[in-house]
Design an enzyme around this catalytic site. Structure first.
Site, mmCIF file in Angstrom:
data_model
loop_
_atom_site.group_PDB
_atom_site.id
_atom_site.type_symbol
_atom_site.label_atom_id
_atom_site.label_comp_id
_atom_site.label_asym_id
_atom_site.label_seq_id
_atom_site.Cartn_x
_atom_site.Cartn_y
_atom_site.Cartn_z
ATOM 1 C CE LYS A 22 -1.727 1.602 4.071
ATOM 2 N NZ LYS A 22 -1.476 3.024 4.339
ATOM 3 N NE ARG A 93 -1.651 12.197 7.977
ATOM 4 C CZ ARG A 93 -1.920 13.376 8.486
ATOM 5 N NH1 ARG A 93 -3.071 13.593 9.066
ATOM 6 N NH2 ARG A 93 -1.045 14.348 8.435
ATOM 7 C CB CYS A 117 -3.918 11.264 11.951
ATOM 8 S SG CYS A 117 -3.440 9.581 11.656
ATOM 9 C CG ASP A 308 2.932 1.413 9.263
ATOM 10 O OD1 ASP A 308 2.509 2.265 10.067
ATOM 11 O OD2 ASP A 308 3.283 1.690 8.092
ATOM 12 C CB VAL A 330 7.819 6.082 14.134
ATOM 13 C CG1 VAL A 330 7.404 6.827 12.877
ATOM 14 C CG2 VAL A 330 9.128 5.346 13.905
ATOM 15 N NE ARG A 400 -7.893 4.671 5.142
ATOM 16 C CZ ARG A 400 -7.033 5.339 5.901
ATOM 17 N NH1 ARG A 400 -7.346 5.649 7.120
ATOM 18 N NH2 ARG A 400 -5.866 5.720 5.423
HETATM 19 N N1 EPU Z 1 6.868 14.182 10.914
HETATM 20 C C1 EPU Z 1 7.154 15.495 11.203
HETATM 21 N N2 EPU Z 1 7.052 16.418 10.199
HETATM 22 C C2 EPU Z 1 6.701 16.059 8.936
HETATM 23 C C3 EPU Z 1 6.416 14.726 8.646
HETATM 24 C C4 EPU Z 1 6.518 13.796 9.663
HETATM 25 O O1 EPU Z 1 7.480 15.832 12.333
HETATM 26 O O2 EPU Z 1 6.657 16.945 8.074
HETATM 27 C C5 EPU Z 1 6.942 13.163 11.981
HETATM 28 C C6 EPU Z 1 5.605 12.453 12.172
HETATM 29 O O3 EPU Z 1 4.779 13.176 13.049
HETATM 30 C C7 EPU Z 1 6.041 11.124 12.703
HETATM 31 C C8 EPU Z 1 7.344 10.857 11.982
HETATM 32 O O4 EPU Z 1 7.799 12.125 11.555
HETATM 33 O O5 EPU Z 1 6.282 11.188 14.078
HETATM 34 C C9 EPU Z 1 7.221 9.928 10.785
HETATM 35 O O6 EPU Z 1 6.196 10.374 9.912
HETATM 36 P P1 EPU Z 1 6.233 10.134 8.344
HETATM 37 O O7 EPU Z 1 6.126 11.425 7.647
HETATM 38 O O8 EPU Z 1 7.381 9.246 7.980
HETATM 39 O O9 EPU Z 1 4.880 9.350 8.117
HETATM 40 P P2 EPU Z 1 4.009 9.419 6.800
HETATM 41 O O10 EPU Z 1 4.882 9.585 5.643
HETATM 42 O O11 EPU Z 1 2.895 10.377 7.007
HETATM 43 C C10 EPU Z 1 4.109 6.874 6.266
HETATM 44 C C11 EPU Z 1 3.125 5.757 6.118
HETATM 45 C C12 EPU Z 1 2.559 5.400 7.473
HETATM 46 C C13 EPU Z 1 3.713 4.993 8.384
HETATM 47 C C14 EPU Z 1 4.737 6.127 8.454
HETATM 48 C C15 EPU Z 1 5.975 5.778 9.258
HETATM 49 C C16 EPU Z 1 2.274 6.094 3.909
HETATM 50 C C17 EPU Z 1 1.145 6.427 3.031
HETATM 51 N N3 EPU Z 1 2.069 6.164 5.208
HETATM 52 O O12 EPU Z 1 3.372 7.978 6.804
HETATM 53 O O13 EPU Z 1 1.712 4.284 7.275
HETATM 54 O O14 EPU Z 1 3.232 4.704 9.661
HETATM 55 O O15 EPU Z 1 5.169 6.483 7.137
HETATM 56 O O16 EPU Z 1 6.621 4.689 8.710
HETATM 57 O O17 EPU Z 1 3.340 5.746 3.431
HETATM 58 C C18 EPU Z 1 -0.056 2.816 7.759
HETATM 59 O O18 EPU Z 1 0.199 2.233 6.696
HETATM 60 O O19 EPU Z 1 -0.849 2.339 8.616
HETATM 61 C C19 EPU Z 1 0.581 4.092 8.025
HETATM 62 C C20 EPU Z 1 0.140 4.942 8.942
#
Ligand code: EPU
Length: 464
Positions: A22, A93, A117, A308, A330, A400
């Site tokens: 995904k 998201r 979220c 995850d 994380v 989802r």
């Molecule tokens: N963070 C920041 N600032 C940002 C972005 C992130 O502080 O601009 C922080 C977040 O708050 C968090 C950490 O950095 O504490 C990691 O967040 P990240 O941005 O890596 O998460 P994401 O890209 O929004 C993806 C996956 C998530 C998964 C996370 C961590 C996708 C679509 N989603 O989210 O997947 O948990 O990386 O590996 O790729 C899931 O599949 O259930 C899911 C939530």
């Protein structure tokens, strides 16, 4: 709305194929916005999130053809639209992944902020910082990110944040930087396999990204990207969830379409808990002959244990013989599954970003509520191990992100029924009858008899 009725206690045995990832498929579909030519993707999982993103991309002028077999064709019909509306983005998201490709290819983007979220605070400040460093003018107005750039210029960008790097942020900045004049260096880039897959996809369209899978990416800008074809990597989170389903039920499972390297941390913990693993190319076998042993785990950015799978491991360790500690570095607030696991009989105490578990010999079925995608998976795992029947409600979260999870589990011996969430579909075994209630104490034995309950409805009890 549907719910799952799960009868626990059956060891799961058989063979299953893992679906496409995904979290690779979604940013890859979004990155197709950057291509000047048709894109064909294979091994795309059949998920509600994929359909939602398809609607977002259609609203952005793309044609999206899904044939239900994991193949998706995407082609831009018009480069004019630039608005990703709140009504679609709020449902998922990952829609924010259109920001970078839109800005890079169309020079402008207006993307809704996704909102709250259940797994914790999820800002996108790092995404915006990276895009600004490339020369984009960005403002946030009325809940939308407005981004514009006549020309993007290569830059040195640091994407580390307080919780490590950002997965979708790295994808966004990388997808814009492929069009920047000169060379961009992203340091503290996310190293997740899904980010590598997005980078490989872009390189297949003519991008020049080096260093994928390391924290330093070097991107040489190009004028345009052409169309292409790509096969999405297997879903390591689904694989881990299925492996844990076998482990928690004491069964044995052969998984195909699986990448062992992506699962190194997960497999290490599974071995520590007493699972036995055998490997063959593209195939992995797990069994758990003895008791489940406790383990201490910490969710970290890749190659650490993924956040995850934190909820699923919490379910597994809830029935291990001893004390385990589960920490999430994380998403330190990603623990809404704990009270629900406790309704099933787990003994868990939350302390900050950690959960301390005293394993119990047996969980017992009841009605529980899913709060997010991976919490839903954790509740399904716990239900598979619990005595009697469990009802998992609000499973739209599960749909989802898991490709037919209950069908897969049923194929290896689980007993899971999907029914509409209505009082009359609640199993009789979950209704308490009057004679199961504690008897009145001596003090109040002279008072009126307690009301008797009919066992018609789970939520509302009707006094006779
Ligand atoms: N963070 C920041 N600032 C940002 C972005 C992130 O502080 O601009 C922080 C977040 O708050 C968090 C950490 O950095 O504490 C990691 O967040 P990240 O941005 O890596 O998460 P994401 O890209 O929004 C993806 C996956 C998530 C998964 C996370 C961590 C996708 C679509 N989603 O989210 O997947 O948990 O990386 O590996 O790729 C899931 O599949 O259930 C899911 C939530």
């Amino acid at each position: 709305m549907d719910m799952l009725v799960i009868r626990g206690g059956m060891p799961l045995r058989g063979t299953l194929a893992v679906s496409g990832a995904k979290n690779a498929a979604l940013p890859i579909m979004a990155a197709a916005l950057a291509a000047d030519g048709p894109v064909v993707l294979h091994n795309v999982p059949d998920l509600v999130d994929v359909t939602t993103l398809a609607r977002v991309l259609e609203s952005l002028g793309m044609s999206v053809i899904q044939d239900g077999s994991g193949r998706i064709e995407l082609e831009t019909l018009s480069h004019d639209p630039c608005l990703a509306d709140y009504e679609l983005v709020r449902r998922m998201r990952a829609s924010v992944c259109v920001l970078g490709p839109l800005l890079g290819r169309r020079k402008r983007a207006c993307v809704s902020l996704p909102g709250g979220c259940n797994i914790g605070h999820r800002p996108i400040d790092l995404h915006l910082k990276g895009l600004r460093a490339l020369g984009a003018e960005i403002s946030i107005e009325r809940g939308y990110v407005f981004a514009r750039a006549e020309r993007l210029r290569g830059a040195q960008i640091y994407l580390g944040g307080p919780f490590g790097s950002t997965v979708t942020g790295t994808c966004n900045v990388m997808s814009a930087a492929v069009f920047a004049e000169g060379v961009t260096t992203i340091s503290a880039a996310a190293c997740e396999p899904e980010v590598i897959d997005v980078g490989n996809f872009l390189n297949g369209l003519g991008a020049r990204i080096q260093g994928l899978g390391t924290p330093v990416l070097t991107i040489e800008g190009v004028e345009r990207l052409h169309g292409g074809e790509h096969t999405v990597i297997p879903d390591r989170i689904e694989a881990a969830t299925l492996l844990m389903a076998a482990a928690i039920t004491g069964g044995s499972l052969r998984l195909t379409n699986v990448c062992r390297e992506h699962l190194a941390g997960v497999l290490d913990v599974l071995t520590a808990t007493g699972a036995e693993l055998e490997f063959a190319p593209d195939c992995l076998r797990i069994s758990r002959p003895g008791p489940l042993r406790p383990a201490d785990i910490t969710a970290l950015p890749y190659p650490g244990i993924p956040t995850d799978v934190q909820a699923q491991f919490t379910a597994l360790l809830a029935v291990a013989q001893g004390i385990s500690i589960v920490t999430d570095k994380v998403f330190p607030d990603r623990f809404l599954h704990i009270p629900e696991l406790m309704r099933l009989g787990a003994s868990i105490r939350r302390e900050g970003a950690s959960a301390i578990l005293q394993g119990v010999p047996q969980l017992s079925g009841t009605s529980v509520m899913a709060s997010d995608l991976r919490a839903s998976a954790a509740l399904v795992l716990a239900a598979l191990a619990a005595e009697g029947e469990t009802v998992v409600r609000r499973i739209y979260h599960l749909d989802r992100g898991y490709d037919r999870l209950e069908r897969k589990l049923n194929a290896i011996g689980a007993e899971i029924r999907r029914v509409e969430d209505r009082p009359e579909n609640m199993p009789a075994s979950l209704q308490l009858s009057a004679d199961e209630l504690p008897p009145p104490t001596a003090d109040c034995s002279d008072g009126p008899p307690p009301p008797k309950f009919l066992s018609r409805s789970p939520g509302v009890r009707h006094a006779e």
